[in-house]
Design an enzyme around this catalytic site. Structure first.
Site, PDB file in Angstrom:
ATOM      1  N   HIS A 130      13.873 -61.700 -57.814  1.00 57.34           N
ATOM      2  CA  HIS A 130      14.359 -62.977 -57.288  1.00 57.34           C
ATOM      3  C   HIS A 130      13.547 -64.164 -57.805  1.00 57.34           C
ATOM      4  O   HIS A 130      14.010 -65.307 -57.739  1.00 57.34           O
ATOM      5  CB  HIS A 130      14.392 -62.964 -55.755  1.00 57.34           C
ATOM      6  CG  HIS A 130      13.068 -62.979 -55.077  1.00 57.34           C
ATOM      7  ND1 HIS A 130      12.467 -61.846 -54.566  1.00 57.34           N
ATOM      8  CD2 HIS A 130      12.218 -63.990 -54.806  1.00 57.34           C
ATOM      9  CE1 HIS A 130      11.319 -62.170 -54.002  1.00 57.34           C
ATOM     10  NE2 HIS A 130      11.142 -63.462 -54.137  1.00 57.34           N
TER      11      HIS A 130
ATOM     12  N   ASP B 130      14.433 -55.274 -56.518  1.00 59.94           N
ATOM     13  CA  ASP B 130      13.780 -56.582 -56.624  1.00 59.94           C
ATOM     14  C   ASP B 130      12.567 -56.546 -57.555  1.00 59.94           C
ATOM     15  O   ASP B 130      11.535 -57.152 -57.285  1.00 59.94           O
ATOM     16  CB  ASP B 130      13.374 -57.115 -55.253  1.00 59.94           C
ATOM     17  CG  ASP B 130      13.171 -58.630 -55.257  1.00 59.94           C
ATOM     18  OD1 ASP B 130      13.637 -59.285 -56.208  1.00 59.94           O
ATOM     19  OD2 ASP B 130      12.546 -59.153 -54.309  1.00 59.94           O
TER      20      ASP B 130
ATOM     21  N   SER C  57       5.527 -64.391 -53.913  1.00 63.01           N
ATOM     22  CA  SER C  57       6.448 -63.376 -54.402  1.00 63.01           C
ATOM     23  C   SER C  57       6.126 -62.975 -55.833  1.00 63.01           C
ATOM     24  O   SER C  57       5.997 -63.822 -56.718  1.00 63.01           O
ATOM     25  CB  SER C  57       7.887 -63.893 -54.344  1.00 63.01           C
ATOM     26  OG  SER C  57       8.339 -63.992 -53.028  1.00 63.01           O
TER      27      SER C  57
END
Length: 404
Positions: free
Chosen positions: A139, A169, A246
């Protein structure tokens, strides 16, 4: 006959094998901050010392001028943690209402022109090898194949996104450089709650921020985390993870990467989640080699049985289903033309074993399927109305339209 969506919601949250059920739940939040090689050269894992006290003191002693093992781990790994800046074009389509003949009549047949804007954001990543192979979240790089990678020493490189897998992911990036600092991979399959956890990343644009805490839990299912369309058994940590973290590494007390920081619980503090490094490594190897990942697919929806759920199902006259066990993995839906459908799996079947090994939860089934091979038979033992049956299923590639 399949249960209705209303009935499924009544019984429990579903874990999907081979079909997504939408994006993130309202009270959960993934944190995407958007404002022909293999990995055979990954470093080997260092053998742990005999006890944590000896281990921590030895680690700290190995790094002069640092007062503790966290500082020693960060000094070793920090230079290999990068900032990833990504940009993608967003087009605002003309609303359907503007297509109405009455609207066009009053506006002379002229329609508004779709507007295009650039969305930018920042995430984190880390260097796997000295020749510029990087690991991050899918992402973080979604919607683009080029990113800007900034090292801790200030050097900036253009990075090419070689592959991205939305199911786990995980994404991989390559920059053209040599002699780069790199991380050392550890193991997450032997983690226990209470062990140290260290996170490094770029939260809110603050590069190379370090936070520390503990491993809060392991084996959190995708549905528990709030991302049921993912196929990951997450590590939970209370080390502070914020927007921009992230894709950054989660470390153990030896400074080895044990996970990729990926998600947080939006309505709470101290609930962060990371992808185990074994999953990330397996996916990354395929992405570097082929640019894509093929996931085995059965095509069923399942729910974990409990005594209360069994009672509720059996009392529901509209369900047309009777359950005779208090535990197990109940199949509540079989997708048409899926491998499970072709093998004869039915709604109401209770999956008890896969390849002779007992499964107790939907997560167990998910992990067994994910670790299988496409086309290689899986031997399932199911209980159907009190009768134990053996069913052979051949997983197929995860279909592109599985989320529809």
């Amino acid at each position: 006959m399949n249960l209705s969506l209303k009935q499924l919601a009544t019984y429990a949250s579903l874990l999907v094998i081979g079909s997504g059920v939408g994006l993130l739940g309202g009270q959960y939040l993934l944190k995407p901050q958007r404002s022909s090689e293999n990995l055979s050269t990954f470093p080997t894992v260092v053998k742990p010392l005999s006890n944590p006290a000896e281990q921590s003191s030895a680690t700290a002693a190995a790094a002069p001028n640092n007062s503790n093992f966290i500082a020693a781990a960060v000094e070793r790994v920090g230079p290999a943690v990068v900032r990833i800046d990504a940009a993608r074009k967003i087009v605002n389509d003309v609303p359907d209402a503007f297509q109405n003949p009455i609207f066009r009549k009053f506006f002379g047949g002229e329609l508004p022109v779709p507007k295009e804007r650039v969305e930018r954001g920042t995430g984190s990543g880390f260097i796997l090898s000295g020749d510029g192979r990087l690991l991050t979240n899918a992402h973080v790089v979604a919607g683009t194949n080029r990113v800007e990678v900034t090292l801790k020493d200030g050097r900036t490189f253009e990075g090419e996104v070689l592959g991205s897998d939305s199911v786990t992911d995980v994404a991989v990036v390559k920059i053209n450089a040599k002699g780069l600092p790199s991380v050392q991979l550890g193991r997450s399959d032997n983690l226990i709650p209470g062990q140290w956890a260290i996170a490094i990343g770029n939260p809110l644009g603050l590069d190379n921020t370090v936070t520390a805490g503990i491993i809060s839990a392991t084996g959190r299912s995708s549905s528990q985390v709030g991302v049921p369309d993912k196929r990951v058994s997450f590590i939970q940590t209370d080390a502070a993870i914020n927007p921009g973290n992230s894709g950054g590494p989660l470390l153990n007390d030896r400074g080895e990467v044990i996970g990729i920081n990926t998600a947080i619980r939006a309505d709470a503090q101290g609930l962060g989640f990371a992808i185990p490094i074994e999953t990330a490594k397996r996916v990354a190897e395929q992405l570097f080699a082929k640019g894509k990942v093929e996931h085995p697919y059965l095509g069923v929806q399942m729910v974990d049985l409990t005594p209360a759920l069994r009672k509720e199902i059996n009392q529901d006259t509209d369900a047309n289903l009777k359950v005779n066990q208090d535990q197990g993995v109940l199949v509540v839906r079989v997708f048409d033309s899926s491998p499970a459908d072709k093998a004869g799996i039915q709604q109401g079947d209770i999956i008890q074993k896969i390849n002779g090994k007992q499964v107790r939860t939907s997560s167990d089934v998910q992990l067994r399927v994910e670790s299988s091979s496409i086309g290689a038979p899986l031997q399932l033992e199911v209980n159907r109305n009190g009768q134990v049956l053996a069913v052979q299923v051949k997983p197929a590639p995860y279909p592109a339209n599985a989320n529809s």
